[in-house]
Scaffold this motif. Structure first.
Motif, PDB file in Angstrom:
ATOM      1  N   UNK A 185       0.847  -1.192   0.000  1.00  0.00           N
ATOM      2  CA  UNK A 185       0.000   0.000   0.000  1.00  0.00           C
ATOM      3  C   UNK A 185       0.883   1.243   0.000  1.00  0.00           C
ATOM      4  N   UNK A 239      -2.566   5.540  -0.638  1.00  0.00           N
ATOM      5  CA  UNK A 239      -3.146   4.906  -1.827  1.00  0.00           C
ATOM      6  C   UNK A 239      -3.763   3.552  -1.492  1.00  0.00           C
ATOM      7  N   UNK A 240      -4.250   2.899  -2.539  1.00  0.00           N
ATOM      8  CA  UNK A 240      -4.988   1.659  -2.352  1.00  0.00           C
ATOM      9  C   UNK A 240      -4.059   0.448  -2.207  1.00  0.00           C
ATOM     10  N   UNK A 241      -4.686  -0.662  -1.890  1.00  0.00           N
ATOM     11  CA  UNK A 241      -3.978  -1.919  -1.656  1.00  0.00           C
ATOM     12  C   UNK A 241      -3.753  -2.663  -2.966  1.00  0.00           C
TER      13      UNK A 241
END
Lengths: 115, 112
Positions: free
Chosen positions: A41, A45-47
């Motif tokens: 991550x 921000x996103x995974x």
């Protein structure tokens, strides 16, 4: 009780290889159906799934990163190791190891890539 | 890769009011075994993600019953019936029907 913990460098230089170790307890990676994976991550921000290894040594890699990743297991030591080559500043992220039941996560380790 | 698209990306809510997050996938998440492997995760500030819901609508142990999941094929929803202060965080949908498993962009839930 299942626990997972990531270890490795907090800072790597561009072009270097990152090696992260996930040390776990409370389950065996020789048990049918069990797997351990890595997710990262970037800050804010996103995974993103990176890789997953199963009890039978079946390995899955993110297609976009496959050429840079290697995942291995050491069942006797209850460890899973992820290596990522040719590190770049965009690879700066928190790296989590995860049981494939998705209920059990490590706390994550922040890896920064900078010269 | 299966693209997971969440909306909204930001969700200000009033305490005690309901909240709803949508997640759409670029292809059907029905697996060949008949199951639909759609999960929801909650990530509180400074914490690792925690799974709330698996296979569309099953709550994990210890998850309050104000959380519910629904949907099918490509269209899924997470609902919080009455938002509490501890629900603040980022919520992610994730599919594990097709490899690579993929997450949505995340929906940030905050209190108005």
């Amino acid at each position: 009780q299942i626990t997972l913990k990531e270890s490795g460098p907090t800072l790597v230089k561009p072009t270097q290889t990152l090696t992260l170790t996930c040390t776990f307890s409370g389950f065996s990676l020789s048990t049918s159906g069990v797997g351990v994976g890595w997710i990262r991550q970037p800050p804010g921000k996103a995974l993103e799934w990176l890789a997953l290894i199963y009890w039978d040594d079946d390995k899955r890699y993110s297609p976009s990163l496959k050429s840079r990743l290697t995942i291995t297991k050491d069942t006797s030591r209850n460890q899973v190791v992820l290596t990522m080559t040719n590190m770049d500043p965009v690879d700066t992220a928190t790296y989590h190891c995860v049981h494939n039941n998705l209920r059990n996560w490590g706390q994550g380790t922040l890896v920064s890539v900078s010269s | 890769d299966v693209v997971m698209t969440q909306s909204p990306l930001s969700l200000p809510v009033t305490l005690g009011q309901p909240a709803s997050i949508s997640c759409r996938s670029s292809q059907s998440l029905v697996h060949s075994d008949g199951n639909t492997y759609l999960n929801w995760f909650q990530q509180r500030p400074g914490q690792s993600p925690r799974r709330l819901i698996y296979t569309v609508s099953n709550r994990d142990s210890g998850v309050p019953d104000r959380f519910s999941g629904s949907g099918s094929a490509t269209d899924f929803t997470l609902k919080i019936s009455r938002v509490e202060a501890e629900d603040v965080g980022v919520y992610y949908c994730m599919q594990r029907t097709h490899w690579p498993w993929t997450f949505g962009q995340g929906t940030k839930v905050e209190i108005k």
